[in-house]
Scaffold this motif. Structure first.
Motif, PDB file in Angstrom:
ATOM      1  N   TRP A   3       0.878  -1.134  -0.001  1.00  0.00           N
ATOM      2  CA  TRP A   3       0.110  -0.064  -0.065  1.00  0.00           C
ATOM      3  C   TRP A   3       0.898   1.247   0.121  1.00  0.00           C
ATOM      4  O   TRP A   3       1.851   1.511   0.844  1.00  0.00           O
ATOM      5  N   GLN A   4       0.554   2.106  -0.803  1.00  0.00           N
ATOM      6  CA  GLN A   4       1.463   3.322  -1.026  1.00  0.00           C
ATOM      7  C   GLN A   4       0.657   4.334  -0.058  1.00  0.00           C
ATOM      8  O   GLN A   4      -0.310   4.582  -0.078  1.00  0.00           O
ATOM      9  N   GLN A   5       1.644   4.690   0.786  1.00  0.00           N
ATOM     10  CA  GLN A   5       1.094   5.937   1.769  1.00  0.00           C
ATOM     11  C   GLN A   5       2.087   6.949   1.778  1.00  0.00           C
ATOM     12  O   GLN A   5       3.007   7.067   2.481  1.00  0.00           O
ATOM     13  N   GLY A   6       1.407   7.976   1.002  1.00  0.00           N
ATOM     14  CA  GLY A   6       2.504   9.170   0.864  1.00  0.00           C
ATOM     15  C   GLY A   6       3.823   8.973   0.091  1.00  0.00           C
ATOM     16  O   GLY A   6       3.968   8.171  -0.703  1.00  0.00           O
ATOM     17  N   CYS A   7       4.563   9.875   0.224  1.00  0.00           N
ATOM     18  CA  CYS A   7       6.209   9.818  -0.709  1.00  0.00           C
ATOM     19  C   CYS A   7       7.047   8.943  -0.262  1.00  0.00           C
ATOM     20  O   CYS A   7       7.535   9.068   0.930  1.00  0.00           O
ATOM     21  N   SER A  63       6.760   6.033   0.973  1.00  0.00           N
ATOM     22  CA  SER A  63       6.171   4.926   2.078  1.00  0.00           C
ATOM     23  C   SER A  63       5.250   3.741   1.612  1.00  0.00           C
ATOM     24  O   SER A  63       4.129   4.069   0.926  1.00  0.00           O
TER      25      SER A  63
END
Length: 69
Positions: A39-43, A45
Motif C-alpha cells: 500500500w502506498q502511503q505518501g511519498c 512509504s
C-alpha cells in the motif's frame, strides 16, 4: 504484520502450521494461503500487508489490490 509462533494450524487450508496472521481478520495463515500486497502511503512509504484470500479480494478491506489480480 504479526508473525505466529507456529503452534497454530493455518485456518484456511487446515493442513500445515501457520507463519503469519491476516492483517484484517487475524486468521493464522501458512505460506501457501497468505497473500501479500503493498500500500502506498505518501511519498516513498510503501508498507507491506498480508491477507487471507477472502480479505485480499474484499475491496472494503483491501482497496488497493482487491480486484487487480
Amino acid at each position: 504484520m504479526r508473525i505466529t509462533d507456529g503452534t497454530e494450524i493455518c485456518r484456511i487450508c487446515g493442513k500445515v502450521p501457520s507463519i503469519i496472521y491476516c492483517d484484517s481478520c487475524e486468521k493464522p495463515l501458512c505460506r501457501t494461503c497468505r497473500k501479500f500486497d503493498m500500500w502506498q502511503q505518501g511519498c516513498g512509504s510503501i508498507p507491506t500487508k498480508v491477507f487471507c484470500v477472502a480479505c485480499a479480494t474484499n475491496p472494503w478491506v483491501n482497496p488497493w489490490g482487491s480486484m487487480m489480480d
